[in-house]
Every structure is written in C-alpha cells, then in structure tokens.
Design a protein around this motif. Structure first.
Motif, mmCIF file in Angstrom:
data_model
loop_
_atom_site.group_PDB
_atom_site.id
_atom_site.type_symbol
_atom_site.label_atom_id
_atom_site.label_comp_id
_atom_site.label_asym_id
_atom_site.label_seq_id
_atom_site.Cartn_x
_atom_site.Cartn_y
_atom_site.Cartn_z
ATOM 1 N N PRO A 94 0.841 -1.279 0.001
ATOM 2 C CA PRO A 94 -0.072 0.146 0.042
ATOM 3 C C PRO A 94 0.860 1.329 -0.120
ATOM 4 N N LYS A 95 0.286 2.191 -0.767
ATOM 5 C CA LYS A 95 1.199 3.622 -0.576
ATOM 6 C C LYS A 95 -0.237 4.735 -0.839
ATOM 7 N N GLN A 96 -0.014 5.811 -0.033
ATOM 8 C CA GLN A 96 -1.013 6.806 0.031
ATOM 9 C C GLN A 96 -1.116 7.379 -1.187
ATOM 10 N N CYS A 97 -2.392 7.610 -1.660
ATOM 11 C CA CYS A 97 -2.463 8.415 -3.002
ATOM 12 C C CYS A 97 -1.790 9.546 -3.020
ATOM 13 N N SER A 98 -1.786 10.264 -2.247
ATOM 14 C CA SER A 98 -1.023 11.729 -2.339
ATOM 15 C C SER A 98 0.370 11.617 -2.607
ATOM 16 N N ALA A 99 1.008 10.313 -2.305
ATOM 17 C CA ALA A 99 2.340 10.243 -2.217
ATOM 18 C C ALA A 99 2.807 9.506 -3.663
ATOM 19 N N LEU A 100 1.756 9.274 -4.555
ATOM 20 C CA LEU A 100 2.091 8.453 -5.671
ATOM 21 C C LEU A 100 2.625 9.768 -6.914
ATOM 22 N N ARG A 101 3.521 9.444 -7.773
ATOM 23 C CA ARG A 101 3.865 10.319 -8.605
ATOM 24 C C ARG A 101 4.077 9.811 -10.080
#
Length: 159
Positions: free
Chosen positions: A21-28
């Motif tokens: 899992p990775k927070q949406c705001s941290a995606l690039r």
C-alpha cells in the motif's frame, strides 16, 4: 475424533506479497500502481479539491504494463492504493524460433523458452534476429509484475 497428524491444511496465497500500500497523495508520475487489479505505469496524475467538507481527490491515469490499455481511477488523497512490486530481469539470449519464442539463460545458468516477443513489436523481433544471426552477445530485458512477464527490450551482452 481425528488425530492432529491426520489433518491436512491447504495453503492459499493472498496475493498480498505482489503489492504494497501507498498513500494516494504520495504517488508520482512514472511510478507504478494497481488500477482495477492491473499493474499500470502512471502517465497522468492530478489533484483536485472538493467542497467544504470533502477530501482532495487524486485522478490517476495509467497504462497497463502488459497490454498498454489505458486505465483511470479517482481516489481520496488520504486513502491508500496498492503498488505492484515490479522488477527488471536481464536474460542471456540463446536462440529465437520462427514464432518469436526466445530461449533464455539466467545468471544461474537455468534456461527457459516460454517468453515470446510480441508480433506487434516488429523492430524488437528484427533486432533479436539480426543479433542472433551475427552471433553477437545479446540480453533480453524482461519486466515482471503480479506473476506476469513481458520482454520489453534488447541489450548488448558482454563478450
């Protein structure tokens, strides 16, 4: 009552190890994400604010790593998205048959012949054919994610 030694338990994989899992705001942009359970490379990412009590939303557009099909998703910026574990593996190319199946050798000298160069990728097929005909050391670059693999490139091998 049955003895504990007589009982058998079946194992089932959860598939959780294939992603994290990775927070949406941290995606690039240019990173990987699972959209509709398909591994995708992010090609466009935009964040928008909503109403007074709403959350910021992240709009993600990605292309499937294996089919190049376009996928879209919208997720609140505070929520998590699953990110696939993606790896690039280089194999020594031994041969290629008429159908485009490669005979490959890994770094532990194990061989496999189940990887096929797509008919759609005419230039890559020609590159493999030319390098094999000239007996040049050649590597196939394979992308692996979610138990799927695809040949994505040709590299010059070491002599």
């Amino acid at each position: 009552m049955a003895d504990a030694a007589d009982e058998t338990f079946e194992q089932a994989g959860s598939g959780a190890s294939a992603s994290y899992p990775k927070q949406c705001s941290a995606l690039r942009k240019n990173e990987y994400v699972l959209i509709k359970n398909r591994p995708c490379k992010i090609v466009d990412l935009s964040t928008s604010k909503t109403g007074k009590h709403g959350h910021a939303k992240v709009h993600i557009v990605g292309t499937d790593l294996f089919t190049n099909k376009k996928f879209e998703d919208v997720c609140p910026s505070t929520h998590n998205m699953n990110v696939p574990h993606v790896s690039r593996i280089e194999y020594q190319v031994i041969d290629m048959d008429n159908e485009g199946y490669l005979t490959l050798m890994d770094d532990k000298h194990g061989t496999r012949d189940d990887m096929k160069v797509s008919e759609k990728d005419v230039e890559m097929r020609k590159e493999f054919e030319t390098r094999l005909k000239e007996e040049l050391p050649t590597l196939a670059v394979v992308l692996k994610a979610m138990d799927e693999e695809v040949v994505i490139g040709v590299k010059s091998g070491k002599d």
